[in-house]
Design an enzyme around this catalytic site. Structure first.
Site, mmCIF file in Angstrom:
data_model
loop_
_atom_site.group_PDB
_atom_site.id
_atom_site.type_symbol
_atom_site.label_atom_id
_atom_site.label_comp_id
_atom_site.label_asym_id
_atom_site.label_seq_id
_atom_site.Cartn_x
_atom_site.Cartn_y
_atom_site.Cartn_z
ATOM 1 N N ARG A 149 0.838 -1.211 0.000
ATOM 2 C CA ARG A 149 0.000 0.000 0.000
ATOM 3 C C ARG A 149 0.871 1.258 0.000
ATOM 4 O O ARG A 149 0.576 2.235 -0.682
ATOM 5 C CB ARG A 149 -0.937 -0.016 1.214
ATOM 6 C CG ARG A 149 -1.959 1.110 1.199
ATOM 7 C CD ARG A 149 -3.041 0.928 2.243
ATOM 8 N NE ARG A 149 -2.537 1.070 3.603
ATOM 9 C CZ ARG A 149 -3.262 0.852 4.705
ATOM 10 N NH1 ARG A 149 -4.527 0.471 4.601
ATOM 11 N NH2 ARG A 149 -2.744 1.007 5.899
ATOM 12 N N LYS A 194 -2.585 6.885 1.100
ATOM 13 C CA LYS A 194 -2.469 7.203 2.523
ATOM 14 C C LYS A 194 -1.464 8.349 2.624
ATOM 15 O O LYS A 194 -0.282 8.165 2.924
ATOM 16 C CB LYS A 194 -2.005 5.947 3.281
ATOM 17 C CG LYS A 194 -2.361 5.997 4.744
ATOM 18 C CD LYS A 194 -2.317 4.620 5.354
ATOM 19 C CE LYS A 194 -2.269 4.664 6.860
ATOM 20 N NZ LYS A 194 -3.299 5.449 7.504
ATOM 21 N N GLU A 230 -16.409 5.978 6.327
ATOM 22 C CA GLU A 230 -15.520 5.379 7.329
ATOM 23 C C GLU A 230 -15.392 6.303 8.521
ATOM 24 O O GLU A 230 -15.962 7.396 8.546
ATOM 25 C CB GLU A 230 -14.139 5.098 6.719
ATOM 26 C CG GLU A 230 -13.405 6.325 6.211
ATOM 27 C CD GLU A 230 -12.030 6.010 5.627
ATOM 28 O OE1 GLU A 230 -11.413 5.004 6.022
ATOM 29 O OE2 GLU A 230 -11.576 6.802 4.787
#
Ligand code: PMP
Length: 301
Positions: A53, A152, A185
């Protein structure tokens, strides 16, 4: 107290000496990426997924990480070992590096790479037994076509605003909707709701980070014979669910027992959530990989 060693651009330095320039574009513009990883009983959980990721985030924002994935994996393991921590949270930060006051990332010659390892308890133990009360906040999740939540990035203002709203509402976590009003979320965690024998979690395109704990929980739920549906849902579905829980590297699996004043189920962590948490805590130890540092020999300063 023994020293805490932080990896900073090829060296292990103490916390007091772990400093980066105010011209770092991570500081000036949130230009960079990070990962939050966890080590349990000396084993790093889903290391490869976290590394994948991180490198996907880097590719997406055209940030060159000055290490191969294998090198960085070794450096992370070495930082854990040097700090002598068996159970800890690992923060890996790669910023664009030092540039000038302009936005131009091409003026930043080299990325800054930081690895921090610390003991961590995000929520007090009682909350895992009692469950969380959360609220929905006005701040909407970044639209995936504007700033992809799959990256991210160091730009966490969206999430920080959610945390501020949670504090204002006197709760420790909150729920974000996307621009269409579907549940996305939490500030730093994914959401699951359970109805009957089925687990629901919003699909990636709704605008949530593709959490690694989320994916571990999906594996566990399927393995235990639950049905799993990745589909959009609304607040109404959350309010009327049998059980609700949040997942994240830091939060692990934590039950939610009240949402916007509506009591979920019986108002205590439900059977299925507890089953998943129990299985998750077994897996993090058994599935984790002990990775020893092989390549880098940074100086200790
Ligand atoms: N969403 C956001 C916005 C997060 O920051 C995190 C924490 N990394 C998560 C979800 C959960 O992801 P993971 O399980 O990979 O920690």
């Amino acid at each position: 107290m023994p020293d805490q060693w932080i990896y900073l651009n090829g060296e292990f330095v103490t916390k007091e000496n772990a400093k980066v320039s105010v011209y770092d574009h991570g500081f000036l513009y949130g230009d960079g990426i990070f990962e939050g990883i966890r080590v349990y009983s000396g084993n790093i959980f889903r290391m490869e997924e976290h590394m994948d990721r991180l490198y996907r985030s880097a590719k997406s924002i055209m940030l060159a990480i000055p290490h191969s994935q294998e090198e960085l994996t070794s450096l992370i393991a070495e930082t854990v070992e040097r700090n002598g921590l068996e159970d800890a949270y690992i923060r890996v930060v790669v910023s664009r590096g030092v540039g000038d006051l302009g936005l131009d990332p091409y003026k930043c010659k080299e990325a800054n790479v930081v690895i921090i390892v610390e003991p961590l308890a995000i929520f007090p133990k009682e909350l895992y037994e009692q469950g969380l009360e959360i609220v929905t906040v006005a701040t909407r999740r970044n639209r995936p076509d504007v700033l992809s939540p799959k990256v991210k990035s160091l730009n966490y203002l969206n999430n920080v605003l959610v945390k501020i709203e949670a504090h204002l509402a006197n709760v420790s976590e909150a729920l974000m909707l996307n621009d269409q009003g579907y549940v996305a979320e939490g500030s730093a965690d994914n959401i699951f709701i359970i109805k009957g024998n089925t687990f629901y979690t919003p699909p990636g395109y709704i605008g949530a980070l593709e959490g690694i704990t989320r994916s571990a929980v999906m594996d566990i739920a399927e393995g235990l014979g639950y049905k799993l549906k990745e589909e959009p849902f609304t607040r109404h579905d959350v309010y009327t669910a049998d059980e609700v829980f949040l997942t994240g590297t830091a939060a692990e699996v934590i039950a939610v027992v009240k949402v916007d004043g509506r009591v979920i189920g019986d108002g205590v962590p439900g059977f299925h959530t507890k089953t998943i948490l129990e299985e998750f805590r077994k897996r993090v130890v058994s599935e984790g990989v002990k990775v020893y540092s092989q390549s880098a020999e940074p100086n200790v300063s």
